[in-house]
Structure formats: C-alpha cells, structure tokens
Write a protein that holds these residues in place. Sequence first.
Motif, PDB file in Angstrom:
ATOM      1  N   LEU A  54       0.796  -1.041  -0.123  1.00  0.00           N
ATOM      2  CA  LEU A  54       0.160  -0.048   0.010  1.00  0.00           C
ATOM      3  C   LEU A  54       1.031   1.136   0.108  1.00  0.00           C
ATOM      4  N   ALA A  55       0.777   2.096  -0.997  1.00  0.00           N
ATOM      5  CA  ALA A  55       1.502   3.282  -1.108  1.00  0.00           C
ATOM      6  C   ALA A  55       0.876   4.678  -0.569  1.00  0.00           C
ATOM      7  N   GLY A  56       1.581   5.089   0.499  1.00  0.00           N
ATOM      8  CA  GLY A  56       0.966   6.297   1.218  1.00  0.00           C
ATOM      9  C   GLY A  56       1.865   7.477   0.925  1.00  0.00           C
ATOM     10  N   THR A  57       1.173   8.852   1.071  1.00  0.00           N
ATOM     11  CA  THR A  57       2.022  10.027   0.977  1.00  0.00           C
ATOM     12  C   THR A  57       1.719  10.887   2.150  1.00  0.00           C
ATOM     13  N   VAL A  58       2.835  11.475   2.600  1.00  0.00           N
ATOM     14  CA  VAL A  58       2.568  12.383   3.936  1.00  0.00           C
ATOM     15  C   VAL A  58       2.230  13.818   3.217  1.00  0.00           C
ATOM     16  N   LEU A  59       1.121  14.205   4.162  1.00  0.00           N
ATOM     17  CA  LEU A  59       0.925  15.749   3.948  1.00  0.00           C
ATOM     18  C   LEU A  59       1.263  16.331   5.050  1.00  0.00           C
ATOM     19  N   ASP A  60       1.716  17.445   5.268  1.00  0.00           N
ATOM     20  CA  ASP A  60       2.012  18.348   6.529  1.00  0.00           C
ATOM     21  C   ASP A  60       0.653  19.025   6.473  1.00  0.00           C
ATOM     22  N   THR A  61       0.074  18.809   7.784  1.00  0.00           N
ATOM     23  CA  THR A  61      -1.136  19.578   8.256  1.00  0.00           C
ATOM     24  C   THR A  61      -1.044  20.026   9.660  1.00  0.00           C
ATOM     25  N   GLN A 115      -4.334   5.314  -3.949  1.00  0.00           N
ATOM     26  CA  GLN A 115      -5.014   4.334  -4.330  1.00  0.00           C
ATOM     27  C   GLN A 115      -6.257   3.700  -3.942  1.00  0.00           C
ATOM     28  N   ASP A 116      -6.119   3.929  -2.526  1.00  0.00           N
ATOM     29  CA  ASP A 116      -7.113   3.262  -1.794  1.00  0.00           C
ATOM     30  C   ASP A 116      -8.152   4.032  -1.208  1.00  0.00           C
ATOM     31  N   HIS A 117      -7.946   5.458  -1.545  1.00  0.00           N
ATOM     32  CA  HIS A 117      -9.038   6.461  -1.290  1.00  0.00           C
ATOM     33  C   HIS A 117      -9.031   6.882   0.196  1.00  0.00           C
ATOM     34  N   LEU A 118      -8.011   6.551   1.075  1.00  0.00           N
ATOM     35  CA  LEU A 118      -7.979   6.769   2.455  1.00  0.00           C
ATOM     36  C   LEU A 118      -7.161   7.787   2.882  1.00  0.00           C
ATOM     37  N   ALA A 119      -7.497   8.639   4.065  1.00  0.00           N
ATOM     38  CA  ALA A 119      -6.599   9.607   4.581  1.00  0.00           C
ATOM     39  C   ALA A 119      -6.888   9.473   5.903  1.00  0.00           C
ATOM     40  N   PHE A 120      -5.558   9.530   6.564  1.00  0.00           N
ATOM     41  CA  PHE A 120      -5.689   9.399   8.013  1.00  0.00           C
ATOM     42  C   PHE A 120      -5.361  10.564   8.852  1.00  0.00           C
ATOM     43  N   VAL A 121      -6.056  11.415   9.254  1.00  0.00           N
ATOM     44  CA  VAL A 121      -5.808  12.891   9.390  1.00  0.00           C
ATOM     45  C   VAL A 121      -5.792  13.191  10.953  1.00  0.00           C
ATOM     46  N   GLY A 122      -5.651  12.207  11.862  1.00  0.00           N
ATOM     47  CA  GLY A 122      -5.473  12.382  13.363  1.00  0.00           C
ATOM     48  C   GLY A 122      -6.400  13.439  13.763  1.00  0.00           C
ATOM     49  N   ASP A 123      -5.920  14.555  14.381  1.00  0.00           N
ATOM     50  CA  ASP A 123      -6.654  15.325  15.022  1.00  0.00           C
ATOM     51  C   ASP A 123      -6.723  16.806  14.259  1.00  0.00           C
ATOM     52  N   THR A 124      -6.533  16.635  12.908  1.00  0.00           N
ATOM     53  CA  THR A 124      -6.540  18.015  12.128  1.00  0.00           C
ATOM     54  C   THR A 124      -7.968  18.374  11.742  1.00  0.00           C
ATOM     55  N   ASN A 177      -5.215  26.750   6.162  1.00  0.00           N
ATOM     56  CA  ASN A 177      -4.477  26.006   5.207  1.00  0.00           C
ATOM     57  C   ASN A 177      -4.490  24.593   5.029  1.00  0.00           C
ATOM     58  N   SER A 178      -4.044  23.898   6.530  1.00  0.00           N
ATOM     59  CA  SER A 178      -4.319  22.125   6.338  1.00  0.00           C
ATOM     60  C   SER A 178      -5.386  22.078   5.864  1.00  0.00           C
ATOM     61  N   LEU A 179      -6.653  22.450   6.590  1.00  0.00           N
ATOM     62  CA  LEU A 179      -7.883  22.025   5.997  1.00  0.00           C
ATOM     63  C   LEU A 179      -8.255  22.073   4.576  1.00  0.00           C
ATOM     64  N   LYS A 180      -7.844  23.152   3.943  1.00  0.00           N
ATOM     65  CA  LYS A 180      -7.792  23.579   2.683  1.00  0.00           C
ATOM     66  C   LYS A 180      -7.169  22.282   1.890  1.00  0.00           C
ATOM     67  N   LYS A 181      -6.174  21.909   2.350  1.00  0.00           N
ATOM     68  CA  LYS A 181      -5.185  20.897   1.881  1.00  0.00           C
ATOM     69  C   LYS A 181      -6.018  19.514   1.692  1.00  0.00           C
ATOM     70  N   LEU A 182      -6.500  19.344   2.919  1.00  0.00           N
ATOM     71  CA  LEU A 182      -7.427  18.049   2.987  1.00  0.00           C
ATOM     72  C   LEU A 182      -8.842  18.194   1.971  1.00  0.00           C
ATOM     73  N   ARG A 183      -9.445  19.184   2.277  1.00  0.00           N
ATOM     74  CA  ARG A 183     -10.436  19.569   1.150  1.00  0.00           C
ATOM     75  C   ARG A 183     -10.166  19.367  -0.189  1.00  0.00           C
ATOM     76  N   ASP A 184      -8.978  19.615  -0.606  1.00  0.00           N
ATOM     77  CA  ASP A 184      -8.537  19.500  -1.893  1.00  0.00           C
ATOM     78  C   ASP A 184      -8.285  17.879  -2.392  1.00  0.00           C
ATOM     79  N   LEU A 185      -8.247  17.134  -1.546  1.00  0.00           N
ATOM     80  CA  LEU A 185      -8.194  15.607  -1.867  1.00  0.00           C
ATOM     81  C   LEU A 185      -9.539  15.195  -2.651  1.00  0.00           C
ATOM     82  N   PRO A 186      -9.569  14.029  -3.286  1.00  0.00           N
ATOM     83  CA  PRO A 186     -10.642  13.643  -4.280  1.00  0.00           C
ATOM     84  C   PRO A 186     -11.989  13.474  -3.276  1.00  0.00           C
TER      85      PRO A 186
END
Length: 258
Positions: A107-114, A128-137, A156-165
């Motif tokens: 499973l391939a993940g990418t890190v986003l600073d939030t 690829q799995d359409h998953l985001a693990f966002v912790g307490d953001t 800005n962090s929330l906008k970054k998450l909002r931009d995900l598919p």
Amino acid sequence: TRHMPAQVHLFPCLKDNYGVLLHDPQSGATAAIDAPEAAAVEAALKATGWKLTDILVTHHHADHTGGIEELKAKYKCRVVAPAKEAAKIPGVDETVAQGDSVSVGKLAGTVLDTPGHTLGHITYWFPQDHLAFVGDTMFSIGCGRVIEGTPEMMWNSLKKLRDLPNETLVYCGHEYTAANIRFALSIDQENPVLDARAAQVEQLLEEGEPTIPVTIGDEKLANPFLRADVPDLAVDIGMAGKPAAEVFAEIRGRKDRF
Ligand code: ZN
Ligand code: FE
C-alpha cells in the motif's frame, strides 16, 4: 499486478479516541494509525488476526502515542513519525514530512503536512485506496483545536484536505461528531446537507455505530470549518467579505467557547 485493496479496522479506545488498523492483504503488512493504548490495539489485532508491522504516528499527543513503546517492544514494528515532532515521540525509526512516501506492504501512502493542532502534525494519504488518516486535524463536521499553530495555519491544512478527491474516506482520531453537529447547526442554520448529516449521525449513534469514516465530498458541504470561504457562511456570522482565514478563526473561537 492488480492492486489488492486495503482493509481497514476501526476501533474505539480510551475515552473518545479511535484506533485504526490498515492492512495490506497481499503482503500481510498491518499498520496501526497512532497507538492510543497498547491493549486496545492488541485486542484489534486479535479480532482481525493481523500482525502488526508498522505504527504511523500523526502527532505527538499522549492519546495518540501512549501505546507505542509497549507495542514496539512486543511486535518489533517500525515506527514512522512526523519529522518536526519526532523528539517528543518514543521509539521512532523513520521520520517523514510533506511529500514523503510511506508504504505499508504494497500500500502506497503519501505524507501531507497538516499543522495547526500541533506544529508538526501530519496526515497519511493512500490515494489508490482513497484513504486519509488525519489524526486531530479534521473531525467529522469539525476540526482539531488550534493548540500549537495559528488559525491561518489550520485553515491552510484543512484546505489541503479539502482538495483531496471527493471519494476519499477520512479516518480521524476522535468520536466528536454529535457535539460538532450541535455547534455546526448553531452557525449554519439553512444547510440541508448538514441537516441530513445530523439525522444520519443521530441514527448511527443510536445504533451504537461509529460516525467515522466520512468522505471529503460530504464534509465539504457540511463541515463549517471547511466552509470558511463560502460567502453565505461569512454573512451568517456577521463577517461578510472578510478573508477566509479570519472567518475560520472566528468559527474556531466560537467552537472553543460553545
Ligand atoms: Zn491531539
Ligand atoms: Fe487526540
């Protein structure tokens, strides 16, 4: 070869935290997203029959890291943590930041600073799995308290998450949805999507079911913290025409006092 989809197991722990296991059926690798407490993670491993290989840490708070040492001692798992707060997290093997790759088996993940809740907070996104693990953001219909960062940073962090598919499934660190909805309804009274979510969440909680995961597509339409740049919402709270970061700060402030 064909991508075998990830399997996810969500479980409640501590007072109102969620733990998550992310499993790659192809390799057998299993990651715990955060480790609120060792016993609950072990019970989840037992229930699924999966073997812990990795812990992916979102941020340094004790309710996300308290189980790391015990789990690492027992399973010799790899601990991946945000570079900016690795010094505050026990047992770290690998540090990551924006754009870094993290794999769990195949499973391939990418890190986003939030950042915002904490300065080094990160999100693990598995596109690829359409998953985001966002912790307490971000939470369902809510967002984390801005403890270390600034409201603008959190926005800005929330906008970054909002931009995900839109189809991205969001797994967050806590079950706060009912209280978040009570607050959201207090500032966003004419939003049919929010009303529908409120009814759906009431039903889930009555049945003792988690309200997690949520999708980015649904949250965009109902989560007030993702809607600070929607002109009508700014009007509703008496901030017509103000910059979105200021509107966000006002909404977050009202929630802190709610
Ligand atoms: Zn936290
Ligand atoms: Fe937390």
